[in-house]
Design an enzyme around this catalytic site. Structure first.
Site, PDB file in Angstrom:
ATOM      1  N   TRP A  29       0.835  -1.173   0.038  1.00 18.57           N
ATOM      2  CA  TRP A  29       0.089   0.012  -0.025  1.00 18.57           C
ATOM      3  C   TRP A  29       1.105   1.278   0.141  1.00 18.57           C
ATOM      4  O   TRP A  29       0.669   1.902  -0.774  1.00 18.57           O
ATOM      5  CB  TRP A  29      -0.712  -0.013   1.227  1.00 18.57           C
ATOM      6  CG  TRP A  29      -1.877   1.148   1.303  1.00 18.57           C
ATOM      7  CD1 TRP A  29      -2.190   2.201   0.566  1.00 18.57           C
ATOM      8  CD2 TRP A  29      -2.855   1.224   2.488  1.00 18.57           C
ATOM      9  NE1 TRP A  29      -3.097   3.233   1.305  1.00 18.57           N
ATOM     10  CE2 TRP A  29      -3.617   2.314   2.140  1.00 18.57           C
ATOM     11  CE3 TRP A  29      -3.462   0.332   3.519  1.00 18.57           C
ATOM     12  CZ2 TRP A  29      -4.693   2.610   2.910  1.00 18.57           C
ATOM     13  CZ3 TRP A  29      -4.389   0.663   3.875  1.00 18.57           C
ATOM     14  CH2 TRP A  29      -5.149   1.667   4.007  1.00 18.57           C
ATOM     15  N   TYR A  69      -3.796   1.413  -5.238  1.00 20.12           N
ATOM     16  CA  TYR A  69      -2.681   2.264  -4.252  1.00 20.12           C
ATOM     17  C   TYR A  69      -1.739   2.768  -5.353  1.00 20.12           C
ATOM     18  O   TYR A  69      -0.975   2.563  -6.082  1.00 20.12           O
ATOM     19  CB  TYR A  69      -1.585   0.856  -3.960  1.00 20.12           C
ATOM     20  CG  TYR A  69      -2.291  -0.101  -2.835  1.00 20.12           C
ATOM     21  CD1 TYR A  69      -3.604   0.161  -2.265  1.00 20.12           C
ATOM     22  CD2 TYR A  69      -2.013  -1.446  -2.759  1.00 20.12           C
ATOM     23  CE1 TYR A  69      -4.365  -0.568  -1.560  1.00 20.12           C
ATOM     24  CE2 TYR A  69      -2.468  -2.162  -1.587  1.00 20.12           C
ATOM     25  CZ  TYR A  69      -3.801  -1.848  -1.240  1.00 20.12           C
ATOM     26  OH  TYR A  69      -4.428  -2.660  -0.334  1.00 20.12           O
ATOM     27  N   GLN A 209      -9.940 -12.016   1.820  1.00 22.16           N
ATOM     28  CA  GLN A 209      -9.002 -11.250   2.269  1.00 22.16           C
ATOM     29  C   GLN A 209      -9.695 -10.329   3.117  1.00 22.16           C
ATOM     30  O   GLN A 209     -10.088  -9.211   2.700  1.00 22.16           O
ATOM     31  CB  GLN A 209      -8.089 -10.378   1.214  1.00 22.16           C
ATOM     32  CG  GLN A 209      -6.798  -9.677   1.969  1.00 22.16           C
ATOM     33  CD  GLN A 209      -6.194  -8.754   0.987  1.00 22.16           C
ATOM     34  OE1 GLN A 209      -5.791  -7.576   1.439  1.00 22.16           O
ATOM     35  NE2 GLN A 209      -5.856  -9.328  -0.053  1.00 22.16           N
ATOM     36  N   ARG A 263      -2.864  10.315  10.069  1.00 20.47           N
ATOM     37  CA  ARG A 263      -2.710  11.336  11.185  1.00 20.47           C
ATOM     38  C   ARG A 263      -4.313  11.692  11.854  1.00 20.47           C
ATOM     39  O   ARG A 263      -4.109  12.240  12.739  1.00 20.47           O
ATOM     40  CB  ARG A 263      -2.125  12.618  10.354  1.00 20.47           C
ATOM     41  CG  ARG A 263      -0.534  12.674  10.092  1.00 20.47           C
ATOM     42  CD  ARG A 263      -0.182  13.903   9.571  1.00 20.47           C
ATOM     43  NE  ARG A 263      -0.444  14.979  10.394  1.00 20.47           N
ATOM     44  CZ  ARG A 263       0.680  15.559  11.265  1.00 20.47           C
ATOM     45  NH1 ARG A 263       1.510  15.032  11.448  1.00 20.47           N
ATOM     46  NH2 ARG A 263       0.161  16.849  11.969  1.00 20.47           N
ATOM     47  N   ALA A 314       5.552  -2.796   4.619  1.00 20.32           N
ATOM     48  CA  ALA A 314       6.794  -2.517   4.805  1.00 20.32           C
ATOM     49  C   ALA A 314       6.992  -1.230   3.996  1.00 20.32           C
ATOM     50  O   ALA A 314       6.934  -1.353   2.696  1.00 20.32           O
ATOM     51  CB  ALA A 314       8.085  -3.495   4.785  1.00 20.32           C
ATOM     52  N   GLN A 319      12.565  -3.268   7.724  1.00 14.98           N
ATOM     53  CA  GLN A 319      11.294  -3.730   8.378  1.00 14.98           C
ATOM     54  C   GLN A 319      11.025  -5.123   7.967  1.00 14.98           C
ATOM     55  O   GLN A 319      10.103  -5.642   8.649  1.00 14.98           O
ATOM     56  CB  GLN A 319      10.215  -2.639   7.882  1.00 14.98           C
ATOM     57  CG  GLN A 319      10.268  -1.302   8.334  1.00 14.98           C
ATOM     58  CD  GLN A 319       9.400  -0.128   7.867  1.00 14.98           C
ATOM     59  OE1 GLN A 319       8.914  -0.444   6.658  1.00 14.98           O
ATOM     60  NE2 GLN A 319       8.585   0.364   8.752  1.00 14.98           N
TER      61      GLN A 319
END
Length: 340
Positions: A29, A69, A209, A263, A314, A319
């Site tokens: 993503w 995405y 999913q 955020r 990631a 990561q």
């Protein structure tokens, strides 16, 4: 048909597809970068490509993406990344269909559309961006409503809906594409048990999913349905968009890039204190096993009945370093009870 790879992570078969998947797959993503409605903020393409290669080196053999995405950009980046790998090392590529955006207004929410002509156009675009001849798993991203997607629940996605296609019709389109050979398996993301049953009456559902994490267990009915019907299950957001990584705090939320959707999301604002309390419960189990908080969160998802694999997102190679531990970590009954 059977697909194989050299396993270096635990592998599980995806339903009856013949695909043996590593327990963890790479979510992309964030590779979409900035400039669209559900962006994670800026992302360097070279860093994304390096992340793909690092995940493959860890033994990850599948990547999950979606046309929406970055409005196609994530698929383009993945196409470049896998083209640089030897053929024998290339991972399975899973992508999604049904979120259609307006190129003239990239910041607007995409619409949930599954008309046959739209699906076929999206498929050809995804094949081109990914540089592949067939998609390994093609998934309907959301049920068709014809309306804009209000994924983050902020209520801003107002607009007139176009006429939606019945599930039975768009699932037949997916089955037709599978039969034509442009996709190898078909799946449904974010569909409830009644919708899964309706689809299965038209054509077999290869995989589903749903979201699953310690902070979001609402999809258990769908996962149970899949387990009862021999359908593969790949779950998304086992780290709950990073909240269960063990690295979040109010200060980190405040430092997120202005274009990062987290955020303003309630999970990272209104409910942050409650969610961080869950992280501390998770930390006690992680310390018991000498594992990271993030690895333990993924291990919890993989321990749930019916789950084939978990998608872990990631943004950089560092990561993915802990994923082998997450895939092999076996939580005890006491651990699972403590976390529940």
């Amino acid at each position: 048909m059977t697909f194989s790879s050299t396993p270096s992570l635990p592998h599980r078969e995806l339903g009856s597809t013949g695909m043996e998947l590593s327990a963890i797959g790479l979510g992309s993503w964030a590779f979409g970068g900035e400039g669209w409605r559900f962006s994670w903020g800026g992302q360097d393409d070279a860093r994304s490509i390096a992340t793909v290669h690092a995940a493959v080196a860890q033994g990850v053999n599948w990547i999950d993406t979606a046309a929406v995405y970055g409005l196609g950009h994530s698929e383009e980046v993945i196409g470049k990344a896998i083209a640089q790998l030897p053929q024998a090392e290339r991972p399975f590529v899973f992508t999604k269909v049904g979120l259609v955006w307006d190129p003239a207004n990239p910041s607007a929410a995409p619409r949930r559309i599954m008309r046959p002509d739209s699906v076929r156009r999206e498929l050809e675009d995804s094949l081109r961006r990914l540089g592949v001849e067939a998609i390994d798993l093609y998934q309907v991203h959301w049920p068709d409503t014809g309306a804009p997607l209000d994924w983050d629940g902020d209520g801003k996605e107002a607009g007139t809906a176009v006429r939606a296609k019945p599930l039975e019709e768009y699932w037949q389109t997916m089955a037709d594409l599978r039969r034509e050979g442009k996709i190898r398996a078909i799946g449904l993301s974010n569909h409830d048990p009644a919708q899964l049953a309706a689809a299965a009456a038209v054509a077999p559902v290869d995989a589903i999913q749903p979201p699953l994490s310690l902070l979001n267990r609402a999809a258990r009915p769908e996962i149970d349905w899949a387990a009862d019907h021999g359908t593969g299950v790949i779950v998304y957001q086992p780290l709950h968009s990073g909240l269960l990584s063990g690295t979040f705090s109010k200060e980190r939320v405040d430092s997120l890039a202005p274009g990062d959707w987290r955020r303003t999301h309630p999970d990272f604002t209104r409910d942050l204190d409650r969610n961080l309390a869950v992280v501390e419960r998770l930390r006690t189990v992680a310390e018991r096993h000498g594992a990271s908080v993030g690895a333990t969160a993924i291990a919890w998802a993989l321990a749930q009945r019916g789950v084939t694999g978990a998608i872990a997102g990631a943004r950089g190679p560092e990561q993915v370093a802990d994923w082998a531990r997450a895939a092999s970590l076996e939580l005890t009954a006491e651990d699972l009870t403590h976390l529940e």
